[in-house]
Design a protein around this motif. Sequence first.
Motif, mmCIF file in Angstrom:
data_model
loop_
_atom_site.group_PDB
_atom_site.id
_atom_site.type_symbol
_atom_site.label_atom_id
_atom_site.label_comp_id
_atom_site.label_asym_id
_atom_site.label_seq_id
_atom_site.Cartn_x
_atom_site.Cartn_y
_atom_site.Cartn_z
ATOM 1 N N GLU A 13 0.838 -1.203 0.000
ATOM 2 C CA GLU A 13 0.000 0.000 0.000
ATOM 3 C C GLU A 13 0.872 1.252 0.000
ATOM 4 O OE1 GLU A 13 -2.936 2.523 2.872
ATOM 5 O OE2 GLU A 13 -3.019 0.351 3.045
ATOM 6 N N ALA A 14 1.917 1.242 0.803
ATOM 7 C CA ALA A 14 2.810 2.392 0.872
ATOM 8 C C ALA A 14 3.482 2.634 -0.472
ATOM 9 C CB ALA A 14 3.852 2.181 1.960
ATOM 10 N N MET A 15 3.933 1.573 -1.120
ATOM 11 C CA MET A 15 4.588 1.729 -2.412
ATOM 12 C C MET A 15 3.610 2.261 -3.458
ATOM 13 S SD MET A 15 7.286 1.798 -4.122
ATOM 14 C CE MET A 15 8.494 0.941 -3.157
ATOM 15 N N ALA A 16 2.384 1.785 -3.435
ATOM 16 C CA ALA A 16 1.374 2.280 -4.375
ATOM 17 C C ALA A 16 1.132 3.769 -4.148
ATOM 18 C CB ALA A 16 0.084 1.488 -4.218
ATOM 19 N N PHE A 17 1.081 4.173 -2.882
ATOM 20 C CA PHE A 17 0.897 5.590 -2.551
ATOM 21 C C PHE A 17 2.071 6.418 -3.073
ATOM 22 C CE2 PHE A 17 1.774 9.087 0.404
ATOM 23 C CZ PHE A 17 0.606 9.816 0.253
ATOM 24 N N ILE A 18 3.277 5.965 -2.829
ATOM 25 C CA ILE A 18 4.468 6.697 -3.268
ATOM 26 C C ILE A 18 4.498 6.797 -4.786
ATOM 27 C CG2 ILE A 18 6.996 6.597 -3.379
ATOM 28 C CD1 ILE A 18 6.818 5.348 -0.500
ATOM 29 N N GLN A 19 4.230 5.700 -5.475
ATOM 30 C CA GLN A 19 4.230 5.714 -6.935
ATOM 31 C C GLN A 19 3.174 6.672 -7.482
ATOM 32 O OE1 GLN A 19 3.852 1.528 -7.767
ATOM 33 N NE2 GLN A 19 6.066 1.263 -7.952
ATOM 34 N N ALA A 20 2.033 6.725 -6.814
ATOM 35 C CA ALA A 20 0.971 7.625 -7.258
ATOM 36 C C ALA A 20 1.364 9.084 -7.089
ATOM 37 C CB ALA A 20 -0.314 7.327 -6.494
ATOM 38 N N GLU A 30 -2.788 17.528 -5.450
ATOM 39 C CA GLU A 30 -3.695 18.201 -4.518
ATOM 40 C C GLU A 30 -4.971 17.392 -4.314
ATOM 41 O OE1 GLU A 30 -4.050 22.138 -6.155
ATOM 42 O OE2 GLU A 30 -2.100 22.737 -5.342
ATOM 43 N N ALA A 31 -5.479 16.760 -5.370
ATOM 44 C CA ALA A 31 -6.671 15.918 -5.247
ATOM 45 C C ALA A 31 -6.397 14.729 -4.334
ATOM 46 C CB ALA A 31 -7.135 15.449 -6.624
ATOM 47 N N THR A 32 -5.198 14.158 -4.433
ATOM 48 C CA THR A 32 -4.815 13.045 -3.567
ATOM 49 C C THR A 32 -4.773 13.485 -2.110
ATOM 50 O OG1 THR A 32 -3.550 11.980 -5.329
ATOM 51 C CG2 THR A 32 -3.010 11.335 -3.068
ATOM 52 N N LEU A 33 -4.192 14.638 -1.859
ATOM 53 C CA LEU A 33 -4.140 15.155 -0.488
ATOM 54 C C LEU A 33 -5.539 15.453 0.038
ATOM 55 C CD1 LEU A 33 -1.018 17.498 -0.667
ATOM 56 C CD2 LEU A 33 -1.166 15.188 0.294
ATOM 57 N N ASP A 34 -6.417 15.987 -0.816
ATOM 58 C CA ASP A 34 -7.800 16.235 -0.406
ATOM 59 C C ASP A 34 -8.503 14.926 -0.049
ATOM 60 O OD1 ASP A 34 -7.528 18.967 -0.777
ATOM 61 O OD2 ASP A 34 -8.492 18.969 -2.756
ATOM 62 N N LEU A 35 -8.288 13.890 -0.851
ATOM 63 C CA LEU A 35 -8.898 12.584 -0.588
ATOM 64 C C LEU A 35 -8.397 12.001 0.733
ATOM 65 C CD1 LEU A 35 -10.702 10.272 -1.574
ATOM 66 C CD2 LEU A 35 -8.718 9.362 -2.779
ATOM 67 N N ILE A 36 -7.096 12.127 0.983
ATOM 68 C CA ILE A 36 -6.527 11.656 2.253
ATOM 69 C C ILE A 36 -7.165 12.406 3.417
ATOM 70 C CG2 ILE A 36 -4.412 11.659 3.660
ATOM 71 C CD1 ILE A 36 -2.903 10.960 1.040
ATOM 72 N N ASP A 37 -7.320 13.731 3.276
ATOM 73 C CA ASP A 37 -7.967 14.516 4.333
ATOM 74 C C ASP A 37 -9.394 14.033 4.584
ATOM 75 O OD1 ASP A 37 -5.750 16.093 4.832
ATOM 76 O OD2 ASP A 37 -6.466 17.794 3.649
ATOM 77 N N GLN A 38 -10.137 13.754 3.504
ATOM 78 C CA GLN A 38 -11.523 13.304 3.634
ATOM 79 C C GLN A 38 -11.609 11.937 4.304
ATOM 80 O OE1 GLN A 38 -13.227 13.415 -0.292
ATOM 81 N NE2 GLN A 38 -12.947 15.618 -0.481
ATOM 82 N N ARG A 39 -10.748 11.019 3.900
ATOM 83 C CA ARG A 39 -10.838 9.647 4.406
ATOM 84 C C ARG A 39 -10.201 9.455 5.781
ATOM 85 N NH1 ARG A 39 -9.809 5.541 -0.658
ATOM 86 N NH2 ARG A 39 -11.624 6.199 -1.846
ATOM 87 N N TYR A 40 -9.090 10.159 6.027
ATOM 88 C CA TYR A 40 -8.305 9.897 7.239
ATOM 89 C C TYR A 40 -8.178 11.094 8.173
ATOM 90 C CZ TYR A 40 -7.110 5.935 4.320
ATOM 91 O OH TYR A 40 -7.191 4.830 3.511
ATOM 92 N N GLY A 41 -8.681 12.246 7.759
ATOM 93 C CA GLY A 41 -8.628 13.434 8.610
ATOM 94 C C GLY A 41 -7.447 14.338 8.327
ATOM 95 N N SER A 42 -6.296 13.745 8.004
ATOM 96 C CA SER A 42 -5.103 14.524 7.680
ATOM 97 C C SER A 42 -4.032 13.587 7.114
ATOM 98 C CB SER A 42 -4.539 15.222 8.926
ATOM 99 O OG SER A 42 -4.018 14.260 9.828
ATOM 100 N N LEU A 43 -3.037 14.181 6.484
ATOM 101 C CA LEU A 43 -1.926 13.377 5.988
ATOM 102 C C LEU A 43 -1.175 12.740 7.153
ATOM 103 C CD1 LEU A 43 -0.253 12.353 3.619
ATOM 104 C CD2 LEU A 43 1.060 14.487 3.728
ATOM 105 N N SER A 44 -1.019 13.484 8.233
ATOM 106 C CA SER A 44 -0.333 12.942 9.406
ATOM 107 C C SER A 44 -1.075 11.732 9.973
ATOM 108 C CB SER A 44 -0.196 14.028 10.479
ATOM 109 O OG SER A 44 0.462 13.521 11.609
ATOM 110 N N ALA A 45 -2.407 11.820 10.038
ATOM 111 C CA ALA A 45 -3.199 10.685 10.533
ATOM 112 C C ALA A 45 -3.053 9.482 9.609
ATOM 113 C CB ALA A 45 -4.664 11.085 10.659
ATOM 114 N N TYR A 46 -3.033 9.725 8.297
ATOM 115 C CA TYR A 46 -2.843 8.634 7.339
ATOM 116 C C TYR A 46 -1.489 7.957 7.564
ATOM 117 C CZ TYR A 46 -1.945 6.167 2.988
ATOM 118 O OH TYR A 46 -1.619 5.194 2.068
ATOM 119 N N ILE A 47 -0.451 8.771 7.681
ATOM 120 C CA ILE A 47 0.902 8.235 7.862
ATOM 121 C C ILE A 47 1.007 7.453 9.169
ATOM 122 C CG2 ILE A 47 3.325 8.893 8.221
ATOM 123 C CD1 ILE A 47 2.783 11.233 6.236
#
Length: 68
Positions: A13-20, A30-47
């Motif tokens: 999953e991490a490699m797929a994220f990095i490749q994307a 920016e759309a990817t970061l917005d999606l992460i915010d919507q699904r996980y609350g923040s990039l930090s929370a996702y990480i």
Amino acid sequence: MEAQLRGKDGADEAMAFIQAMVGVSRENFEATLDLIDQRYGSLSAYIENQLGFSKEEQQQLRAKYLTN
């Protein structure tokens, strides 16, 4: 800090994220970061929750790789 990613779905999953994120347009990035915010609350929370890096480990990575 551990060298490998420890998330629920593992390194695949991490490699797929990095490749994307590499070589994408600004709009897609920016759309990817917005999606992460919507699904996980923040990039930090996702990480932290999906990739398994603690807040302290994230701070160490920021200090090492980010510049102002």
